[in-house]
Scaffold this motif. Structure first.
Motif, PDB file in Angstrom:
ATOM      1  N   LEU A 256       0.825  -1.216   0.000  1.00 55.24           N
ATOM      2  CA  LEU A 256       0.000   0.000   0.000  1.00 55.24           C
ATOM      3  C   LEU A 256       0.858   1.265   0.000  1.00 55.24           C
ATOM      4  O   LEU A 256       0.514   2.259  -0.634  1.00 55.24           O
ATOM      5  CB  LEU A 256      -0.924   0.006   1.220  1.00 55.24           C
ATOM      6  N   SER A 257       1.978   1.210   0.722  1.00 57.10           N
ATOM      7  CA  SER A 257       2.836   2.401   0.808  1.00 57.10           C
ATOM      8  C   SER A 257       3.573   2.676  -0.491  1.00 57.10           C
ATOM      9  O   SER A 257       4.135   3.755  -0.668  1.00 57.10           O
ATOM     10  CB  SER A 257       3.856   2.221   1.938  1.00 57.10           C
ATOM     11  N   ILE A 266      -1.565   1.026 -10.813  1.00 51.98           N
ATOM     12  CA  ILE A 266      -1.890  -0.089  -9.930  1.00 51.98           C
ATOM     13  C   ILE A 266      -3.312   0.081  -9.421  1.00 51.98           C
ATOM     14  O   ILE A 266      -3.688   1.149  -8.946  1.00 51.98           O
ATOM     15  CB  ILE A 266      -0.920  -0.157  -8.735  1.00 51.98           C
ATOM     16  N   ASP A 267      -4.086  -0.984  -9.545  1.00 47.51           N
ATOM     17  CA  ASP A 267      -5.453  -0.959  -9.019  1.00 47.51           C
ATOM     18  C   ASP A 267      -5.387  -1.230  -7.519  1.00 47.51           C
ATOM     19  O   ASP A 267      -5.246  -2.379  -7.080  1.00 47.51           O
ATOM     20  CB  ASP A 267      -6.303  -2.017  -9.729  1.00 47.51           C
ATOM     21  N   VAL A 268      -5.472  -0.168  -6.713  1.00 49.75           N
ATOM     22  CA  VAL A 268      -5.304  -0.315  -5.268  1.00 49.75           C
ATOM     23  C   VAL A 268      -6.424  -1.152  -4.655  1.00 49.75           C
ATOM     24  O   VAL A 268      -6.255  -1.760  -3.586  1.00 49.75           O
ATOM     25  CB  VAL A 268      -5.241   1.083  -4.612  1.00 49.75           C
ATOM     26  N   SER A 269      -7.566  -1.222  -5.328  1.00 50.95           N
ATOM     27  CA  SER A 269      -8.662  -2.027  -4.781  1.00 50.95           C
ATOM     28  C   SER A 269      -8.263  -3.501  -4.674  1.00 50.95           C
ATOM     29  O   SER A 269      -8.694  -4.209  -3.763  1.00 50.95           O
ATOM     30  CB  SER A 269      -9.915  -1.889  -5.659  1.00 50.95           C
ATOM     31  N   ILE A 294     -13.597  -1.693   1.825  1.00 54.06           N
ATOM     32  CA  ILE A 294     -12.729  -0.651   1.257  1.00 54.06           C
ATOM     33  C   ILE A 294     -12.363  -0.999  -0.178  1.00 54.06           C
ATOM     34  O   ILE A 294     -12.371  -0.134  -1.064  1.00 54.06           O
ATOM     35  CB  ILE A 294     -11.456  -0.489   2.110  1.00 54.06           C
ATOM     36  N   ALA A 295     -12.046  -2.275  -0.415  1.00 53.06           N
ATOM     37  CA  ALA A 295     -11.692  -2.713  -1.769  1.00 53.06           C
ATOM     38  C   ALA A 295     -12.839  -2.444  -2.743  1.00 53.06           C
ATOM     39  O   ALA A 295     -12.622  -1.959  -3.861  1.00 53.06           O
ATOM     40  CB  ALA A 295     -11.352  -4.201  -1.763  1.00 53.06           C
ATOM     41  N   LEU A 296     -14.066  -2.718  -2.288  1.00 56.63           N
ATOM     42  CA  LEU A 296     -15.221  -2.487  -3.142  1.00 56.63           C
ATOM     43  C   LEU A 296     -15.386  -1.003  -3.439  1.00 56.63           C
ATOM     44  O   LEU A 296     -15.697  -0.611  -4.576  1.00 56.63           O
ATOM     45  CB  LEU A 296     -16.484  -3.036  -2.458  1.00 56.63           C
ATOM     46  N   LYS A 300     -11.882   1.352  -9.438  1.00 57.52           N
ATOM     47  CA  LYS A 300     -11.804   2.462 -10.385  1.00 57.52           C
ATOM     48  C   LYS A 300     -12.599   2.176 -11.651  1.00 57.52           C
ATOM     49  O   LYS A 300     -13.314   3.025 -12.169  1.00 57.52           O
ATOM     50  CB  LYS A 300     -10.337   2.733 -10.744  1.00 57.52           C
ATOM     51  N   ASP A 301     -12.445   0.965 -12.166  1.00 59.72           N
ATOM     52  CA  ASP A 301     -13.088   0.595 -13.427  1.00 59.72           C
ATOM     53  C   ASP A 301     -14.336  -0.223 -13.128  1.00 59.72           C
ATOM     54  O   ASP A 301     -14.264  -1.418 -12.837  1.00 59.72           O
ATOM     55  CB  ASP A 301     -12.115  -0.208 -14.299  1.00 59.72           C
TER      56      ASP A 301
END
Length: 560
Positions: A256-257, A266-269, A294-296, A300-301
């Protein structure tokens, strides 16, 4: 004279035309040299090349320079992580070099990037593999293969085989890519090859080999800062596989950092999704649910075909928590998203086929029919899955209900048995009390008669009188000591009275009195049993009741 003027005019026109042509050729050569110069920087500084290309008017270029321009634009876009939505640009480049300049080395590059662009677009059929294979054949036919191009072609051929689950062939291509990377001495390419080896070995469940490649990857830590994210990602997966979810979770959080510092999007989800999975492995369901939510939220897409997995993750965690209502809600959302994504993927494939192969109307009709049939099949499959899920859930609910009902029935039967035993015991106690009362009355009568007899022998038989008095005294003593002889233990006392004397407040006589009260003995029976008077029993009961009340003991046994 007119004819002479005409000839002169024609010569002047041709001269101007030749001069203009020469001028254009000189300009084209200059542009080609500029493009060639930018080409030398495209690996080291693709963003600068991308910005430089924007300074040229592509429409003003001749066909050769336009093809070269479009090739460089495709390569720079790929190296700066631009999302490709079409392969038409690279297709035009490949067509030009095949048709007009087949000896140009850029043909091999255009074929390679034709496969790469289609890979980036998510295409998984032979239209990805064929141009890369042709590029490999042409490269091997050259006297001195370009190491950078050799790496690129074999790396993506390995990826195609990896995605097709042909892991042995993937390994062969990755080995060739590694050899080319070592020849060009490119540490980034070498890292990417080791990373590909790692995932390929893990797919084949070769944990030992995978660990060796992971160690090679870890050696690049801090040497290639932009690759640290991928090192943590590989380490997280490895530790999760070997059953070390704590370390796997640490690596996921370390990712994450680094998300913001990555050039690649990068898709942080997905990182939050992985963290949620690691918490599930640790049975920390509240944390797992938090990160899944949080992931949900971080998606982004919204059109990504795998988004339904985020809903399935929340549903699975909710089910583990016993929240079946929430689980059903998210599982329903997941099924709806899956149906929509499957339809979107199918529609995209249809459009791609139509664009690439210029389908006839009849072929389009056939594909529409196939599309409709696929919709029906997908709907039927989803319906079957939903029905199976409903049946399984109903069966589970019915099983749980039956279990609870059986437990309730068993508890009821146990309570009825206990009540019946209590009724029988109560009857026995009452009968024993009555029996003892009759015996006591008889004993009292005999004692009275015995005392009368002793009066006759007071003067005539002193010795007999003395012995009778001794017998009477001993009998009276035995009656008084009966409480001490029958002193109950704590378990027997509790079974009769349901009282617990933790502080030792009650003496043996008081406990015996309470047990007799629990057996519904009246004052006369208490007096007989305790060898005292009815009035004395009343006083003792009053004192005992007060004593128990002061010490917060239950006094419900006292009915008067």
């Amino acid at each position: 004279m007119v004819f002479v003027r005409f000839i002169i005019s024609l010569l002047v026109f041709n001269l101007i035309l030749v001069c203009h042509s020469c001028s254009e050729k000189a300009e084209d050569i200059d542009i080609n040299l500029t493009l060639s110069y930018w080409d030398t920087m495209i690996d080291s500084n693709p963003r600068l090349v991308s910005d430089s290309l924007k300074t040229l008017d592509v429409e003003s270029l001749n066909r050769s320079n336009r093809a070269y321009y479009n090739l460089l634009k495709t390569i720079s876009d790929d190296k700066t992580y631009v999302d490709f939505t079409s392969d038409s640009l690279i297709n035009s480049v490949t067509y030009y070099y095949k048709s007009h300049d087949p000896k140009n080395p850029n043909l091999i590059r255009s074929l390679a990037y034709q496969g790469i662009v289609r890979t980036r677009m998510g295409i998984m059929d032979s239209t990805v593999y064929e141009p890369l294979r042709e590029a490999s054949r042409l490269l091997n036919a050259t006297s001195q293969p370009n190491p950078s191009l050799g790496y690129l072609i074999n790396y993506f051929l390995g990826n195609i085989n990896y995605n097709g689950r042909n892991y042995i062939s993937a390994n062969e291509h990755y080995q060739k890519a590694k050899d080319f990377a070592q020849l060009e001495q490119d540490s980034v390419h070498l890292f990417d090859t080791y990373l590909a080896f790692f995932w390929n070995e893990m797919k084949m469940r070769n944990i030992v080999n995978g660990k060796n490649y992971l160690d090679s990857l870890s050696a690049f830590y801090n040497l290639l800062p932009e690759k640290d994210y991928f090192i943590f990602n590989a380490q997280s997966f490895y530790y999760d596989v070997i059953g070390d979810p704590v370390t796997a979770l640490e690596r996921e959080k370390a990712k994450l950092s680094l998300v913001r510092s990555q050039d690649e999007s990068i898709d942080v989800s997905r990182v939050y999704y992985n963290i949620s999975s690691r918490y599930v492995g640790l049975q920390l369901l509240d944390s797992a649910m938090l990160y899944a939510q949080i992931a949900l939220d971080m998606i982004k897409d919204s059109t990504y075909s795998q988004n339904y997995l985020y809903h399935m993750k929340i549903a699975d965690i909710a089910e583990l928590q016993g929240n079946y209502t929430l689980a059903n809600k998210y599982r329903k959302d997941a099924f709806e998203m899956y149906v929509n994504s499957a339809q979107d993927r199918f529609d995209t494939q249809i459009a791609e086929f139509e664009k690439r192969y210029d389908l006839t109307e009849s072929e389009n009709e056939a594909l529409r029919a196939r599309q409709q049939a696929l919709r029906v099949i997908i709907f039927a499959l989803i319906l079957v899955i939903v029905l199976i899920f409903i049946l399984m859930y109903a069966r589970k609910v019915r099983r749980v209900t039956q279990t609870k009902l059986m437990q309730a029935e068993e508890k009821m039967r146990h309570q009825e048995m206990q009540a019946e035993i209590m009724r029988k015991e109560e009857g026995k106690r009452k009968w024993l009390i009555q029996l003892y009362s009759n015996i006591s009355d008889r004993l009292t009568f005999l004692q009275s008669e015995f005392e009368k007899l002793t009066q006759r022998y007071v003067s005539s038989q002193p010795k007999v009188y003395k012995e009778m008095q001794t017998i009477l005294k001993n009998t009276d003593t035995d009656l008084r000591d009966i409480n001490r002889t029958l002193s109950p233990d704590e378990e027997t006392f509790y079974s009769y009275t349901h009282l617990i004397d933790e502080n030792g407040i009650l003496n043996a006589n008081e406990k015996m009195m309470l047990m007799l009260l629990a057996c519904d003995a009246d004052n006369r029976q208490l007096a007989t049993f305790m060898n005292t008077t009815v009035e004395s029993v009343r006083v003792r009961k009053s004192q005992l009741k007060k004593k128990m009340s002061e010490n917060n003991l239950d006094i419900s046994l006292f009915n008067d």
